[in-house]
Design a protein around this motif. Structure first.
Motif, short mmCIF file in Angstrom:
data_model
loop_
_atom_site.label_atom_id
_atom_site.label_comp_id
_atom_site.label_asym_id
_atom_site.label_seq_id
_atom_site.Cartn_x
_atom_site.Cartn_y
_atom_site.Cartn_z
N ASN A 132 70.67 35.46 42.65
CA ASN A 132 69.37 35.98 43.08
C ASN A 132 69.06 35.56 44.51
OD1 ASN A 132 68.86 37.24 40.66
ND2 ASN A 132 67.66 35.56 39.81
N GLN A 150 66.32 42.96 26.30
CA GLN A 150 64.98 42.38 26.43
C GLN A 150 64.42 41.97 25.07
OE1 GLN A 150 61.99 44.63 28.50
NE2 GLN A 150 62.37 43.50 30.37
N ASN A 158 60.38 51.36 35.77
CA ASN A 158 60.62 49.99 36.23
C ASN A 158 62.05 49.54 35.95
OD1 ASN A 158 57.99 49.80 37.10
ND2 ASN A 158 57.25 48.73 35.29
N THR A 159 62.56 49.90 34.76
CA THR A 159 63.92 49.52 34.39
C THR A 159 64.93 50.24 35.26
OG1 THR A 159 63.23 49.13 32.11
CG2 THR A 159 65.58 49.40 32.50
N TYR A 189 64.53 51.30 38.30
CA TYR A 189 64.53 50.68 39.63
C TYR A 189 65.25 49.33 39.60
CZ TYR A 189 62.81 48.31 43.79
OH TYR A 189 62.74 47.60 44.97
N GLN A 190 65.02 48.53 38.55
CA GLN A 190 65.64 47.22 38.46
C GLN A 190 67.16 47.33 38.35
OE1 GLN A 190 63.77 44.70 35.57
NE2 GLN A 190 65.35 43.15 35.64
N THR A 249 68.60 48.60 41.69
CA THR A 249 68.62 47.54 42.71
C THR A 249 69.75 46.55 42.44
OG1 THR A 249 66.23 47.76 42.99
CG2 THR A 249 67.25 45.76 43.83
N THR A 250 69.92 46.18 41.17
CA THR A 250 71.00 45.24 40.82
C THR A 250 72.36 45.81 41.19
OG1 THR A 250 69.69 44.33 38.99
CG2 THR A 250 72.07 43.99 38.91
N HIS A 283 62.20 40.61 47.00
CA HIS A 283 62.34 42.02 46.69
C HIS A 283 62.20 42.31 45.22
CE1 HIS A 283 66.46 40.44 46.17
NE2 HIS A 283 66.59 41.39 45.25
#
Length: 452
Positions: free
Chosen positions: A301, A381, A413-414, A416-417, A420-421, A452
């Motif tokens: 991270n 999750q 949201n997922t 985008y996450q 990004t990862t 970010h």
């Protein structure tokens, strides 16, 4: 025939003018009037038998305006598609006055719009240098984690009196005056406190106390700075400069002690279900693996944060600033004043900068997120929330995940996450990475800068 012209009016800021002739909108206007005549409900006329002249008199002005504006929008969109204009948000109208439209005197009309053009960005990850901060798991860390697991899976007992620093006290903080008299309307708040959290010099006053005993104290004398800040925050005194000098009666409602679990098969199974941990060596190996995975995730991270800042802070991007500020004023969901737009623009532009960079990286590397990946993320999750170790333990998981996927915000949201990862995973292999060794405390301190 409609014409479209374009001129530059600023940095990445163009004006597009759409000019319509009567022939561009009148046929559609006449057709719309006929449709209205067939469907209009007007007293005194059967449905479908209303004269077009009456429909024109009653609804003609609004239908005329709609058809002209619809034609303008069509020509504008066709032009932007043909020219492959990559723009921010939507075109903003420039001094267009619909009141000029007159169905009784159809004429040529011109409508002007301004657009903000997205810039071309040059991204070269090979020019970025970052440091991967590694934590080496030590025997001392493993010892501490094993002790924590023993405590977590231990048995709660209730000793008659406080005789150990590991005892947990259920207490109520009751605000008093200096003489110990309870203050009417003062603080009265329950909490749980480990004896070892009290300041060392104060612990002797706690030792030997029993359930239903009380202790008179001030926060300054009873707690060192770190613990005092936590207590003050819990009591609602975080920003009170005088909180440390306030007097409290500490009423003890329970004396509890956790007897640590012994190194038995039941403990190993409880601590690591499904991991085939059957002895202390297996336990320490599993602890080492989990600690290393935890620190490696933190390290990754932090590495991603370095890459993010290298891209955002050192990639030059021009923006159509004047257009974007006008769009913030007029084009967003909530209109803003010029002063608000000016004040909020720097953070808006910074966010926009990362958005453009990430979009370009996604296109360059064809980053995709499949629906199954989002569902798998939802399952992970749920497993984390429920403490489930494997899918075999939770046959209901699939349907539960399907219900989460009905939440559009969760999907966005997922997406985008995960996106990004994937981007940072690709960049890890393209930037220059050096490694160094840090302590867990040093690595944890770095997490506060994660942006970010």
């Amino acid at each position: 025939m409609a014409t479209v012209s374009r001129e530059n009016i600023g940095l990445l800021n163009d004006k597009i003018t759409v000019t319509l002739s009567k022939e561009d909108y009148l046929p559609a206007f006449e057709q719309s009037l006929k449709k209205y005549a067939k469907t209009a409900n007007i007293p005194g006329f059967r449905k479908g038998m209303v004269p077009t002249s009456m429909v024109k008199k009653m609804y003609g002005s609004s239908v005329f305006t709609d058809e002209v504006l619809r034609s303008v929008e069509k020509e504008l969109n066709n032009y932007m598609t043909q020219e492959k204009l990559d723009i921010f948000a939507q075109p903003l109208p420039l001094d267009n006055d619909a009141r000029q439209l007159d169905m009784n005197n159809p004429a040529d009309y011109s409508f002007a719009f301004e657009v903000g053009l997205k810039p071309v960005i040059d991204i070269n990850p090979s020019n970025i240098s970052v440091v991967r901060h590694k934590v080496q798991v030590t025997d001392e860390m493993i010892d501490a984690e094993v002790e924590r697991l023993q405590t977590r899976h231990g048995k709660m007992t209730e000793p008659e009196e406080v005789n150990s620093e590991d005892i947990v006290l259920n207490v109520t903080f009751v605000e008093t005056d200096a003489e110990g008299n309870e203050i009417e309307g003062g603080i009265n708040k329950g909490n749980s406190v480990l004896v070892k959290y009290f300041a060392e010099a104060f612990r002797s006053q706690v030792m030997g106390k029993k359930k239903d005993d009380s202790i008179q104290l001030t926060l300054n004398e009873a707690f060192d700075e770190k613990e005092r800040e936590w207590i003050q925050s819990d009591l609602g005194l975080k920003d009170d400069a005088t909180a440390g000098d306030k007097h409290f009666k500490l009423n003890i409602s329970k004396v509890g002690l956790v007897e640590k679990a012994e190194m038995t098969e039941d403990f190993f199974t409880a601590a690591y279900p499904g991991r085939n941990v059957v002895n202390e060596d297996d336990l320490r190996k599993a602890v080492r693996e989990d600690l290393q995975a935890h620190f490696d995730a933190q390290s990754r991270n932090q590495l991603h944060d370095q890459i993010y800042h290298a891209l955002v802070d050192h990639t030059h991007i021009d923006f159509p600033e004047a257009f974007l500020k006008r769009w913030m004023e007029k084009g967003g969901e909530e209109p803003k004043t010029a002063e608000q737009a000016e004040q909020e623009y720097p953070s808006f532009a910074n966010s926009l900068k990362w958005s453009l960079i990430s979009q370009q990286l996604m296109q360059q590397h064809n980053v995709q997120v499949e629906p199954q990946e989002i569902k798998d993320f939802a399952k992970q999750q749920i497993m984390g929330y429920m403490g489930v170790q494997s899918l075999d333990e939770a046959p209901w998981l699939d349907s539960y995940a399907d219900s989460m996927l009905k939440d559009q915000k969760f999907i966005e949201n997922t997406y985008y996450q995960l996106q990004t990862t994937k981007i940072f995973g690709i960049l890890e292999g393209q930037v220059n990475v050096q490694e160094d060794t840090v302590t867990p405390e040093q690595l944890a301190a770095m997490q506060h800068n994660h942006a970010h």
